[in-house]
Structure formats: structure tokens, C-alpha cells
Design a protein around this motif. Structure first.
Motif, mmCIF file in Angstrom:
data_model
loop_
_atom_site.group_PDB
_atom_site.id
_atom_site.type_symbol
_atom_site.label_atom_id
_atom_site.label_comp_id
_atom_site.label_asym_id
_atom_site.label_seq_id
_atom_site.Cartn_x
_atom_site.Cartn_y
_atom_site.Cartn_z
ATOM 1 N N UNK A 156 13.308 23.754 30.041
ATOM 2 C CA UNK A 156 12.313 22.970 30.784
ATOM 3 C C UNK A 156 11.540 22.008 29.891
ATOM 4 N N UNK A 157 11.336 22.396 28.650
ATOM 5 C CA UNK A 157 10.610 21.581 27.679
ATOM 6 C C UNK A 157 11.570 21.209 26.558
ATOM 7 N N UNK A 158 11.756 19.910 26.254
ATOM 8 C CA UNK A 158 12.705 19.544 25.199
ATOM 9 C C UNK A 158 12.361 20.165 23.849
ATOM 10 N N UNK A 159 11.088 20.431 23.607
ATOM 11 C CA UNK A 159 10.705 20.995 22.327
ATOM 12 C C UNK A 159 11.115 22.467 22.196
ATOM 13 N N UNK A 193 13.299 6.241 13.344
ATOM 14 C CA UNK A 193 13.455 5.182 14.342
ATOM 15 C C UNK A 193 12.135 4.841 15.023
ATOM 16 N N UNK A 194 11.166 5.728 14.930
ATOM 17 C CA UNK A 194 9.885 5.505 15.597
ATOM 18 C C UNK A 194 9.051 4.412 14.937
ATOM 19 N N UNK A 195 9.506 3.868 13.822
ATOM 20 C CA UNK A 195 8.809 2.714 13.242
ATOM 21 C C UNK A 195 8.955 1.495 14.134
ATOM 22 N N UNK A 196 9.938 1.531 15.028
ATOM 23 C CA UNK A 196 10.296 0.391 15.859
ATOM 24 C C UNK A 196 9.668 0.546 17.246
ATOM 25 N N UNK A 201 9.338 3.052 22.769
ATOM 26 C CA UNK A 201 9.352 2.901 24.222
ATOM 27 C C UNK A 201 10.516 3.683 24.837
ATOM 28 N N UNK A 202 11.684 3.587 24.215
ATOM 29 C CA UNK A 202 12.847 4.303 24.734
ATOM 30 C C UNK A 202 12.635 5.812 24.684
ATOM 31 N N UNK A 209 7.392 12.657 24.298
ATOM 32 C CA UNK A 209 6.221 11.991 23.739
ATOM 33 C C UNK A 209 6.417 11.645 22.264
ATOM 34 N N UNK A 210 6.094 10.405 21.909
ATOM 35 C CA UNK A 210 6.178 9.993 20.512
ATOM 36 C C UNK A 210 5.167 10.752 19.665
#
Length: 363
Positions: A156-159, A193-196, A201-202, A209-210
Motif C-alpha cells: 500500500x505504501x511504496x516505502x 535524478x532529483x537535482x532535475x 515532477x515525474x 513524495x520527493x
């Protein structure tokens, strides 16, 4: 050799030699036996080892010659848990094509599987006197395998999925440690990749959540780095496929958060091969007891960087972190995915590894 004295290393994958590419094609066609393709992998692993030794690198690996992807630790664990769509055609290193399953989402709980790092480590252990590192994918690489609609019955939770993978990966690192392996590198494009802005957004569009990715992701990675007797480094990769990249941006958003939230990580391997990585100012946040490995030599461009230009860049970095805590490397692997090997020649690859060691010696 302590982490602080590791001045030069490769990141992970090297170009697969022609004889290995051919052997795998022959094996897939049913013309050679599993033992014969394994012998080709053995030969390629030794060739990768000897190249790194000849170049003068401080830490070595097998060039990921037994893998088709840097994520094989992950892919060996989750296939039974994945739902697939129709197969897709992909290009191979020999210029041909082959069919691969296109994994969509995790639909069942993941379970333990073969630890491919054991074979990699044990085979090299008796063939070199240099420290050996084993590379593994970050537990958050499974973000691409989780769907808000189709994975919820299992996770249920990706984490929760990421935590399960972390537990399996921790067991693999402990198994390696019991065999004498003292160095593990976690490859984390999921974080880098989160530097972008577009990548952020993706990620949010996936329902992940980022902010939580950074906070919880660092906690999961740090739990791996806390494995007793193992020095863990973290490689932040921004995409690597046929000399293409996936993200652009400096480390300003990530550096301090990652450094502060991964106290058990010993070294950070950062891509710095061109302007996409921004300046070196974020290195001011590096804790005093950590080292940084600057990926100044590109694995994407088929040209060898001039030594004086590389030395100047190290000089720029030394304005923010002491030279005694700076190591050097290529910016990423040369073939993170075998079928997506970067568009450079084996001769240039070798010259770049020699240049990395030459740069370290010049420091």
C-alpha cells in the motif's frame, strides 16, 4: 587501505568485450552451454581486473561482467513479483536486437534470491591483492516498479517496498562481509535524478513524495552503510545509457540533506564531468570525517580529458573541501546497462582509466 587514502577508482561497469557479447548471443541461441558462457564471464572479469591494476587504480571490481545491468541485484530478486506487458525489442552491443520483458509493477511481496555479489567477490578475491568493491543498486531504485493502482495489494505504501528491499540488501551485504568483503558501493540514480526539476515532477506524479524520498531514502541507505566491518560509499548517478543522460542540475538541493542524513556513509562519488553538475560549492557541506570522489572524467565522450584541465578542476574543488579528502574517478560506469553501453571505444576507456590514476598521482 582506509577510505581516506583511496585516491582513484572506477565506478563500476566497463565495456563488455566482444568475446563475451558473442558468447552470450551464442548461449541465447542454444549453441553453447552454461559452463561455456560462464567461462567467458570469468575471462572478461579477469581482463577487467588486469586493466584496472595496470592503470594503477586503488580499488578494483570485475567491471560488472557477470551482469546485464547495474541493477541485477534487484532484478534477481523481484521477477516473480512483477507483472509484465508485451515484450519489447532492444538493441544489443553487437548491433543486433533482442527481446526483453518490460517490467511494469510489483504485484507481490518480494523474496530473497541469489546474491550475485558473492560470485563476483569470491572470484576476484584470489586474483588480486588490491581492495575489491562490490556495487549494488539503491533500495529506492524500485520506485519505477511501484504503481499506486496495481501495487497496493502487496505494498500500500511504496516505502514499505523500499524497506523490504533494504532488508534483503542488508542481508546480502552481511553475507559479503562474512566472506571478507569490506567495500560496497551503493548506486543511487533514484536520489541523484532529483537535482532535475522535471525528474522531481515525474516522481511526484508517481505518488512518491520527493521530500520523503530524500528523508526516508537517506535513512534506508544509511542503515545499509551501518553494516559492521564494511565501508560503504554512495554514488549519485544522473543517467547513463548510450552516452545519454537523464537529469541536469547542481547538487545544491541534495548535498547537505544527503550528507547530514547518511552519517555511516564513508565517501560520496559525485558526477562532475560537465556543466550539468553545477559548481563545487555544495561540497562545503561535506562533514569533516567524509571524503568525496569527483567524477571528472566522462564515460560518455570518446575523448580523453587533458590532465592540466582536470588538475584545474580539482583546484577549484579544493576551495571548498581539503585536497586530502578528494579522490577522483570516471563520472559513471562505461556500460551501466550492457545493451546501452556508452559510445566510446575500448581504447579510449583504457586511456581514461589511466588518466584517472595519473590525475590522482599528480595530486
Amino acid at each position: 587501505m582506509s577510505t581516506s587514502t583511496v585516491r582513484c577508482q572506477a565506478i563500476g561497469s566497463l565495456l563488455r568485450p566482444g568475446h563475451l557479447v558473442s558468447a552470450r548471443a551464442e548461449f541465447k541461441a542454444g549453441r553453447i552451454t552454461p559452463a561455456e558462457v560462464k567461462a567467458a564471464e570469468d575471462r572478461a572479469a579477469v581482463e577487467a581486473l588486469r586493466l584496472q591494476e595496470a592503470a594503477g587504480l586503488d580499488v578494483v571490481n570485475d567491471g560488472e561482467m557477470r551482469r546485464s545491468s547495474f541493477m541485477d541485484h534487484l532484478l534477481a530478486t523481484v521477477p516473480g513479483a512483477l507483472d509484465h506487458e508485451a515484450p519489447i525489442e532492444a538493441g544489443d552491443e553487437a548491433g543486433g536486437a533482442y527481446t526483453v520483458d518490460n517490467p511494469i509493477v510489483v504485484v507481490e511481496r518480494i523474496t530473497p534470491a541469489r546474491n550475485i555479489g558473492v560470485e563476483e567477490y569470491v572470484y576476484l578475491r584470489g586474483r588480486t591483492d588490491r581492495p575489491i568493491k562490490i556495487t549494488m543498486p539503491s533500495p529506492l531504485m524500485l520506485y519505477a516498479f511501484w504503481s499506486a493502482e496495481r501495487s497496493r495489494a502487496a505494498y500500500p505504501d511504496p516505502f514499505d517496498l523500499f524497506a523490504d528491499w533494504t532488508a534483503l540488501l542488508r542481508a546480502q551485504i552481511e553475507e559479503l562481509a562474512a566472506l571478507g568483503c569490506t567495500r560496497v558501493q551503493i548506486d543511487a540514480p533514484d536520489m541523484a535524478l532529483l537535482v532535475d526539476e522535471e525528474q522531481r515532477r515525474q516522481r511526484e506524479a508517481l505518488g512518491i513524495s520527493v521530500d520523503r524520498t530524500i528523508a526516508d531514502g537517506c535513512a534506508l541507505i544509511d542503515s545499509l552503510a551501518a553494516t559492521p566491518g564494511v565501508s560503504v560509499s554512495l554514488h549519485l548517478c544522473k543517467g547513463n545509457f548510450r552516452s545519454m543522460w537523464a537529469a541536469s542540475g547542481g547538487y545544491d538541493l541534495l548535498a547537505k540533506q544527503i550528507f547530514d542524513r547518511t552519517p555511516h556513509v564513508d565517501a560520496y562519488l559525485l558526477e562532475y564531468d560537465d556543466e550539468r553538475s553545477g559548481d563545487f560549492a555544495p561540497l562545503t557541506a561535506l562533514p569533516d570525517d567524509k571524503s568525496v570522489v569527483l567524477g571528472l572524467v566522462s564515460t560518455k565522450r570518446d575523448e580523453v580529458e587533458p590532465l592540466d584541465a582536470l588538475l584545474a578542476r580539482v583546484g577549484d574543488a579544493a576551495r571548498y573541501v581539503g585536497r586530502d579528502r578528494i579522490g577522483v574517478s570516471p563520472q559513471c560506469g562505461f556500460a551501466s546497462i550492457a545493451a546501452g553501453a556508452n559510445l566510446i571505444s575500448p581504447a579510449t576507456q583504457a586511456a581514461k582509466l589511466f588518466r584517472v590514476a595519473e590525475l590522482a598521482a599528480a595530486l
